[in-house]
Design a protein around this motif. Structure first.
Motif, PDB file in Angstrom:
ATOM      1  N   ILE A 101       4.505  -9.060   3.924  1.00 11.31           N
ATOM      2  CA  ILE A 101       3.126  -9.377   4.337  1.00 11.31           C
ATOM      3  C   ILE A 101       3.066  -9.587   5.849  1.00 11.31           C
ATOM      4  N   ASN A 102       4.081 -10.239   6.423  1.00 13.73           N
ATOM      5  CA  ASN A 102       4.067 -10.473   7.869  1.00 13.73           C
ATOM      6  C   ASN A 102       4.097  -9.161   8.639  1.00 13.73           C
ATOM      7  N   GLU A 103       4.901  -8.196   8.176  1.00 10.36           N
ATOM      8  CA  GLU A 103       4.948  -6.902   8.849  1.00 10.36           C
ATOM      9  C   GLU A 103       3.604  -6.195   8.772  1.00 10.36           C
ATOM     10  N   GLY A 126       0.673  -7.637   8.462  1.00  9.28           N
ATOM     11  CA  GLY A 126      -0.247  -8.370   9.334  1.00  9.28           C
ATOM     12  C   GLY A 126      -0.075  -7.983  10.781  1.00  9.28           C
ATOM     13  N   ARG A 127       1.179  -7.876  11.226  1.00 10.84           N
ATOM     14  CA  ARG A 127       1.443  -7.472  12.614  1.00 10.84           C
ATOM     15  C   ARG A 127       0.964  -6.047  12.859  1.00 10.84           C
ATOM     16  N   TRP A 128       1.168  -5.168  11.884  1.00  6.65           N
ATOM     17  CA  TRP A 128       0.720  -3.789  12.051  1.00  6.65           C
ATOM     18  C   TRP A 128      -0.791  -3.743  12.220  1.00  6.65           C
ATOM     19  N   PHE A 129      -1.540  -4.473  11.371  1.00  6.25           N
ATOM     20  CA  PHE A 129      -3.004  -4.462  11.461  1.00  6.25           C
ATOM     21  C   PHE A 129      -3.471  -5.081  12.772  1.00  6.25           C
ATOM     22  N   ASP A 145       6.158  -9.345  -6.649  1.00  3.73           N
ATOM     23  CA  ASP A 145       6.482 -10.212  -5.525  1.00  3.73           C
ATOM     24  C   ASP A 145       5.419 -10.002  -4.445  1.00  3.73           C
ATOM     25  N   PRO A 146       4.504 -10.953  -4.270  1.00  3.51           N
ATOM     26  CA  PRO A 146       3.421 -10.752  -3.302  1.00  3.51           C
ATOM     27  C   PRO A 146       3.913 -10.663  -1.859  1.00  3.51           C
ATOM     28  N   ARG A 147       5.129 -11.146  -1.595  1.00  3.83           N
ATOM     29  CA  ARG A 147       5.651 -11.089  -0.226  1.00  3.83           C
ATOM     30  C   ARG A 147       6.264  -9.731   0.103  1.00  3.83           C
ATOM     31  N   HIS A 148       6.560  -8.945  -0.911  1.00  2.00           N
ATOM     32  CA  HIS A 148       7.181  -7.643  -0.677  1.00  2.00           C
ATOM     33  C   HIS A 148       6.265  -6.571  -1.254  1.00  2.00           C
ATOM     34  N   TRP A 149       5.571  -5.855  -0.384  1.00  5.19           N
ATOM     35  CA  TRP A 149       4.534  -4.929  -0.812  1.00  5.19           C
ATOM     36  C   TRP A 149       4.905  -3.526  -0.354  1.00  5.19           C
ATOM     37  N   HIS A 150       5.284  -2.672  -1.270  1.00  5.97           N
ATOM     38  CA  HIS A 150       5.647  -1.282  -0.981  1.00  5.97           C
ATOM     39  C   HIS A 150       6.663  -1.177   0.156  1.00  5.97           C
TER      40      HIS A 150
END
Length: 75
Positions: A50-52, A54-57, A41-46
């Motif tokens: 992905i949005n979380e 992106g916000r962290w970076f 699932d590309p939207r759920h990574w470890h």
């Protein structure tokens, strides 16, 4: 995957006489049904979406840029 294909092509081109088929420890360790059951699932990574990430970076690089600006201004 693309990286494995690229690695294989580089090994064959740079090191003549490379293996005819690349092998993976993961593929050798598990039965084929494990890979068939696995869904990516590309939207759920470890545990993070992905949005979380992106916000962290964004916050991380903003903090780095602020730190650089403070160093330049105040030494």
């Amino acid at each position: 995957s693309d990286y494995q294909q690229l690695s294989y092509n580089l090994n064959v081109n740079l090191c003549q006489g490379g293996p005819l088929k690349s092998r993976s420890l993961v593929k050798d360790s598990y039965t084929p049904d494990v890979f068939q059951k696995a869904t990516i699932d590309p939207r759920h990574w470890h545990g993070r979406t992905i949005n979380e990430l992106g916000r962290w970076f964004e916050k991380y690089f903003l903090a780095v840029n602020v730190q650089k600006a403070m160093k330049e201004k105040y030494g």
